[in-house]
Scaffold this motif. Structure first.
Motif, mmCIF file in Angstrom:
data_model
loop_
_atom_site.group_PDB
_atom_site.id
_atom_site.type_symbol
_atom_site.label_atom_id
_atom_site.label_comp_id
_atom_site.label_asym_id
_atom_site.label_seq_id
_atom_site.Cartn_x
_atom_site.Cartn_y
_atom_site.Cartn_z
ATOM 1 N N UNK A 1 -7.652 27.064 54.026
ATOM 2 C CA UNK A 1 -7.460 28.115 53.027
ATOM 3 C C UNK A 1 -6.459 29.134 53.561
ATOM 4 N N UNK A 2 -6.902 30.224 54.116
ATOM 5 C CA UNK A 2 -5.979 31.225 54.657
ATOM 6 C C UNK A 2 -6.730 32.086 55.654
ATOM 7 N N UNK A 3 -5.957 32.896 56.391
ATOM 8 C CA UNK A 3 -6.529 33.804 57.379
ATOM 9 C C UNK A 3 -6.675 35.191 56.762
ATOM 10 N N UNK A 4 -7.792 35.829 57.025
ATOM 11 C CA UNK A 4 -8.022 37.209 56.596
ATOM 12 C C UNK A 4 -8.471 38.030 57.799
ATOM 13 N N UNK B 1 -14.785 27.727 61.691
ATOM 14 C CA UNK B 1 -14.037 28.824 61.074
ATOM 15 C C UNK B 1 -12.537 28.558 61.122
ATOM 16 N N UNK B 2 -12.053 28.028 62.245
ATOM 17 C CA UNK B 2 -10.625 27.715 62.351
ATOM 18 C C UNK B 2 -10.230 26.642 61.345
ATOM 19 N N UNK C 1 -11.935 38.823 62.626
ATOM 20 C CA UNK C 1 -13.005 39.576 63.284
ATOM 21 C C UNK C 1 -14.225 38.693 63.535
ATOM 22 N N UNK C 2 -14.496 37.752 62.617
ATOM 23 C CA UNK C 2 -15.627 36.842 62.817
ATOM 24 C C UNK C 2 -15.417 35.957 64.041
ATOM 25 N N UNK C 3 -14.185 35.494 64.256
ATOM 26 C CA UNK C 3 -13.902 34.698 65.449
ATOM 27 C C UNK C 3 -14.128 35.530 66.713
#
Length: 525
Positions: free
Chosen positions: A339-342, A332-333, A347-349
């Motif tokens: 791409x970008x952080x949302x 995920x990181x 929250x998924x992390x």
């Protein structure tokens, strides 16, 4: 007995008086003044103070004080930056504050979920139920001299008579009319459906804390220990399953370590972002299935859990699951960096970290012979810490700042800056937009687009602050923006409507299609 009944009567009367006070104050704040922002936090804190003042049992319960401190913290967050998460956590903590004195030792989270759910459902009709019950008790105990109906009849004449005389004096004396308007507000005599609904909501919310009735949980805690006969689940099948699962996990973890560390190049046609994005969430589902398998087939006290070889295989498998969770987080990181952080990815992390904690708790429970209540409480404590950290911080501001610093437009390794997403984050993105606009190394075209988005966010914030949506964070951000840009007008103008959400100019409208002439059909001779 009479002393106890008199004490209950006094508490009930004080609760009624406090509820009426809360409804009256809420009418002034939410209806007459139209407040809906950080003022809600002050109202929640005042309501909890009323509940504590009216319920002496809370004063003597240290557990209730801990819950009250948490509720005040979430009320303060509602002042700073209101949101559904601190609102929900406030009511959970406030509900525990008023229910804890009526319970014994703190049992477990599952029973408290039942208590809080029953308390919330009952609160909707609690004022009516308590009034009916109170009148029945009054009628049944004739030795009580005070009766609600008699009391109302005793004060009805002076109240109604004084009200009529006051209305006549107000109509005849403009000075007195001005005093009444200043004291009560011009909307005191106006009743509509919205105002009545506000009264009902305020009454239900206040009464739920002022006069709670604890309800015993219907369902006990899932025990999760001892033998659980299931078809096909034997010592041999569990041992073989664990051996096969460990081998499969070893292959998956080996591939992740090789590819994600860069030791082995990715196959043709597959990028690192594709590899990271595709596997993050299915691997978490695999870890959850592994946890379910251990909970069902290796219950503490069962025959399979007592065999040392199986316990070692379980420890190895949970260790591999933890590697799998860490791999999912790394995937995920990597995807965020590409791409970008949302907010959802952040929250998924956090969810992946909670899954890892849950696996550790399961292994701890199996090796230590802990109860199901311990496992529930441990997981709820970890989840409460994570959720509370999200509620008490501005994660949207962190997301906006990260994207503004890692976008490809400003020399970062991420994707192009999504100004539409930053605008959607609201005033949380304002510090990042101001910092981005003042950077000397961005292109003039991007600076112009950032300036437009910043003005749009400022306009929305300024309008909300003047329309009753005041927040502490909003005031600070607006003041910081005015300090950075002293030429801003007192009331910010609406941004031009010729641009899209990311500040790009809207394309000119397509010219209308030329009207085609009707076909002429030649007549046959």
């Amino acid at each position: 007995m009479d002393i106890v009944l008199a004490s209950k009567r006094r508490r009930f009367v004080w609760s009624v008086a406090a509820a009426i006070t809360a409804v009256a104050a809420g009418d002034v704040l939410f209806y007459q003044r139209g407040a809906y922002g950080g003022q809600t936090g002050f109202a929640l804190a005042a309501l909890l103070l009323l509940a504590i003042a009216c319920r002496p049992a809370i004063w003597r319960d240290r557990r209730a004080w801990v819950a009250a401190a948490a509720a005040f913290a979430f009320a303060l967050q509602m002042v700073r930056d209101p949101g559904p998460l601190p609102w929900t956590l406030y009511w959970v903590a406030a509900g525990m504050t008023v229910l804890l004195p009526a319970t014994g030792t703190f049992d477990d989270g599952w029973r408290w979920f039942q208590r809080l759910l029953a308390h919330a459902l009952r609160s909707v009709v609690a004022p009516v139920l308590d009034l009916v019950r109170w009148r029945r008790v009054r009628r049944a105990r004739s030795q009580w001299r005070f009766n609600l109906s008699d009391g109302l009849r005793g004060v009805a004449l002076p109240i109604i008579g004084s009200g009529v005389i006051l209305l006549l004096f107000v109509a005849a004396n403009p000075v007195l009319a001005q005093w009444v308007d200043r004291l009560a507000g011009p909307g005191l005599w106006e009743l509509d459906a919205v105002r009545i609904m506000i009264w009902i909501v305020l009454l239900v919310a206040a009464w739920s804390l002022l006069h709670p009735r604890p309800i015993q949980p219907i369902m006990g805690t899932f025990d999760g220990s001892g033998e659980l006969p299931l078809p096909g689940v034997t010592v041999a099948s569990v041992r073989r399953s664990l051996i096969a699962f460990n081998l499969l996990f070893a292959v998956q973890n080996g591939l992740d370590i090789a590819y994600l560390s860069g030791s082995v190049p990715m196959p043709a046609g597959i990028t690192l972002a594709d590899y990271a994005h595709r596997g993050a969430y299915p691997l978490i589902a695999t870890a959850l299935l592994a946890a379910l398998f251990v909970l069902v087939t290796l219950r503490p006290g069962s025959h399979t859990a007592a065999i040392p070889a199986i316990r070692r295989l379980v420890g190895l498998w949970i260790g591999q699951n933890l590697i799998l969770v860490a791999s999912s987080m790394l995937r995920t990181i990597d995807y965020v960096e590409a791409y970008s952080l949302t907010g959802l990815r952040l929250a998924a992390l956090a969810w992946m970290a909670l899954v890892g904690c849950g696996l550790v708790f399961i292994l701890w429970r199996l090796r230590g012979g802990r109860s199901a209540s311990w496992l529930i409480n441990a997981n709820l404590a970890a989840a409460g810490l994570v959720v509370s950290s999200f509620a008490l911080t501005d994660s949207a501001a962190f997301v906006a700042s990260w994207n503004a610093r890692h976008a490809a437009d400003v020399g970062g390794r991420g994707a192009a800056l999504d100004l539409c997403y930053l605008r959607m984050l609201g005033d949380s993105s304002l510090p990042a937009l101001i910092e981005l606009e003042q950077r000397p190394d961005i292109a003039p075209a991007l600076r112009d687009r950032v300036r437009y988005v910043r003005n749009a966010v400022l306009f929305t914030l300024d309008r909300r602050m003047h329309d009753g949506g005041w927040t502490w964070h909003g005031e600070r951000r607006l003041a910081a923006a005015r300090a950075e840009f002293p030429d801003l007008p007192a009331r910010l103008p609406m941004p031009a409507g010729d641009r899209m959400c990311d500040g790009r100019l809207k394309p000119p409208p397509a010219p209308p299609a030329p009207e085609s002439s009707p076909l002429t059909v030649a007549a046959r001779p």
